[in-house]
Design an enzyme around this catalytic site. Structure first.
Site, PDB file in Angstrom:
ATOM      1  N   ARG A 123     -59.747 -70.520  -4.689  1.00  0.00           N
ATOM      2  CA  ARG A 123     -58.529 -70.619  -5.512  1.00  0.00           C
ATOM      3  C   ARG A 123     -57.313 -70.079  -4.743  1.00  0.00           C
ATOM      4  O   ARG A 123     -56.221 -70.649  -4.804  1.00  0.00           O
ATOM      5  CB  ARG A 123     -58.703 -69.817  -6.808  1.00  0.00           C
TER       6      ARG A 123
ATOM      7  N   GLU B  40     -74.791 -68.911 -21.185  1.00  0.00           N
ATOM      8  CA  GLU B  40     -73.896 -70.012 -20.811  1.00  0.00           C
ATOM      9  C   GLU B  40     -74.690 -71.168 -20.210  1.00  0.00           C
ATOM     10  O   GLU B  40     -74.932 -71.199 -19.001  1.00  0.00           O
ATOM     11  CB  GLU B  40     -72.841 -69.525 -19.807  1.00  0.00           C
TER      12      GLU B  40
ATOM     13  N   LYS C 153     -72.012 -69.508 -24.965  1.00  0.00           N
ATOM     14  CA  LYS C 153     -70.833 -69.991 -24.233  1.00  0.00           C
ATOM     15  C   LYS C 153     -71.141 -71.398 -23.709  1.00  0.00           C
ATOM     16  O   LYS C 153     -71.596 -71.567 -22.577  1.00  0.00           O
ATOM     17  CB  LYS C 153     -70.471 -69.053 -23.084  1.00  0.00           C
TER      18      LYS C 153
ATOM     19  N   GLY D 286     -64.397 -75.318 -18.337  1.00  0.00           N
ATOM     20  CA  GLY D 286     -65.142 -76.286 -17.552  1.00  0.00           C
ATOM     21  C   GLY D 286     -64.336 -77.243 -16.708  1.00  0.00           C
ATOM     22  O   GLY D 286     -64.743 -78.380 -16.507  1.00  0.00           O
ATOM     23  N   GLY D 287     -63.172 -76.830 -16.239  1.00  0.00           N
ATOM     24  CA  GLY D 287     -62.372 -77.717 -15.407  1.00  0.00           C
ATOM     25  C   GLY D 287     -61.316 -78.502 -16.167  1.00  0.00           C
ATOM     26  O   GLY D 287     -60.570 -79.283 -15.571  1.00  0.00           O
TER      27      GLY D 287
ATOM     28  N   ARG E  87     -60.039 -70.425 -15.530  1.00  0.00           N
ATOM     29  CA  ARG E  87     -58.871 -71.084 -14.926  1.00  0.00           C
ATOM     30  C   ARG E  87     -57.866 -71.544 -15.977  1.00  0.00           C
ATOM     31  O   ARG E  87     -56.655 -71.571 -15.716  1.00  0.00           O
ATOM     32  CB  ARG E  87     -59.324 -72.279 -14.095  1.00  0.00           C
TER      33      ARG E  87
END
Length: 340
Positions: A33, A177, A219, A262-263, A294
């Site tokens: 990142r 998750e 999750k 998840g993007g 994110r």
């Protein structure tokens, strides 16, 4: 089992309209990142970035918990205050990522298994003493024309259940998750079918391992078509498919669901969560909230760029993004709020 403490932690994590921040990127992920926005990939820049997050004014109004990485739970502000203490002072419960990433699953080409069970009991004891009161373990499920296989699903869900049992033994609330990845060209129905199958196996394994569902957080991924599918789903379609999948898979004893992003873009993740609350508020047996990474952090990281003079502006953006997710949890988010 420390049932009173587990019950207190679960209740606090789902308080009001708050959610969770997943600031548990591994060294590899955070370096990736940083490289994307031109930030040096050093431990000190990792520390400075996480200090930016935990010292954001008012963040405790938006978040009930923050998931840390092993590196982060030992770090402190420049003034020498441990991050764990900064979070506690803000009313945010510290959590910890305890899985150790994935590796190829023997006998199952294209599928993976999550590592970290071997010394987990000892690590949980250490993290509990450092102040962590909940934990996270991620299983990764790939989709294509032949995947996932039953063997891969069962192996990953068994590992999740064993992790969860050890967490509860240690007085730590487990976040389980089971992430069905967005990568691929699959449609919405394929994601729905795979996610439901995965969650059914997960709860079978949790039951087999004597995990108390009252002291556990799910999750999951939202139900979405693959990133390379040419036909996008509407916000309402995603919200309805996601909740209907949960209704067919998740026992009412589970206190809450905290979605991963998840993007998804920050705006889409927030809009999808909002639509679930608009359509289903008051009709569900468990709370629905967010556990984004994110989708909360990325806009702030892009503004910060590793420069001290950008910290205040980045913190304002971080707080604003989290407050929009609070509004979504109330079913009160609108796209116009993005502009304020």
């Amino acid at each position: 089992m420390k049932t009173k403490e587990l019950a207190h932690t679960v209740k606090a994590l789902f308080a009001g309209d708050k959610g969770l921040l997943a600031m548990d990127e591994s060294t590899h992920t955070i370096n990736k990142r940083f490289e994307e926005v031109g930030i040096p990939t050093t431990i000190e820049y990792h520390r400075a970035y996480r200090e930016l997050i935990v010292t954001t004014p008012g963040l405790g109004k938006c978040l009930s918990g923050a998931i840390l990485y092993d590196e982060t739970i030992y770090q402190s502000t420049k003034a020498g205050v441990p991050f764990v203490d900064v979070l506690k002072q803000a009313g945010i419960i510290p959590g910890i990522k305890v899985d150790e990433g994935t590796t190829d699953l023997a006998g199952f080409p294209g599928e993976s298994i999550t590592l970290g069970l071997d010394d987990l009991r000892e690590r949980l004891d250490k993290y509990y003493k450092l102040g962590a009161r909940f934990a996270k373990w991620r299983a990764v499920i790939n989709i294509n024309s032949v995947l996932p296989t039953r063997g891969s699903i069962e192996a990953n869900m068994h590992a999740l259940a064993r992790y969860a049992a050890q967490c509860q033994e240690a007085g730590i609330v487990p976040i389980v998750e089971p992430e069905v990845l967005m990568d691929g060209s699959h449609n919405l129905k394929k994601c729905f079918d795979v996610s439901m199958k995965v969650q059914h196996v997960l709860f079978d394994q949790l039951f087999a391992q004597n995990v108390n569902l009252k002291y556990l957080i799910l999750k999951p991924n939202m139900i979405l078509p693959g990133l390379s599918n040419p036909k996008p789903a509407t916000i309402d379609q995603v919200a309805e498919a996601t909740v209907n999948c949960l209704l067919q898979s998740v026992p009412a004893a589970v206190p809450g669901v905290a979605f991963l992003s998840g993007g998804q873009s920050p705006e889409l993740a927030t809009a999808h969560l909002n639509a679930m609350h608009v359509k289903f508020k008051g009709k569900l047996p468990w709370a629905l909230t967010f556990s984004f990474a994110r989708a909360i952090q990325e806009p702030a990281m892009e503004v910060w760029k590793g420069k001290d003079e950008n910290v205040a502006a980045a913190q304002k953006i971080l707080y604003h993004r989290a407050s929009l997710d609070n509004a979504a949890r109330r079913g009160e988010y609108t796209p116009e709020m993005e502009k304020s």
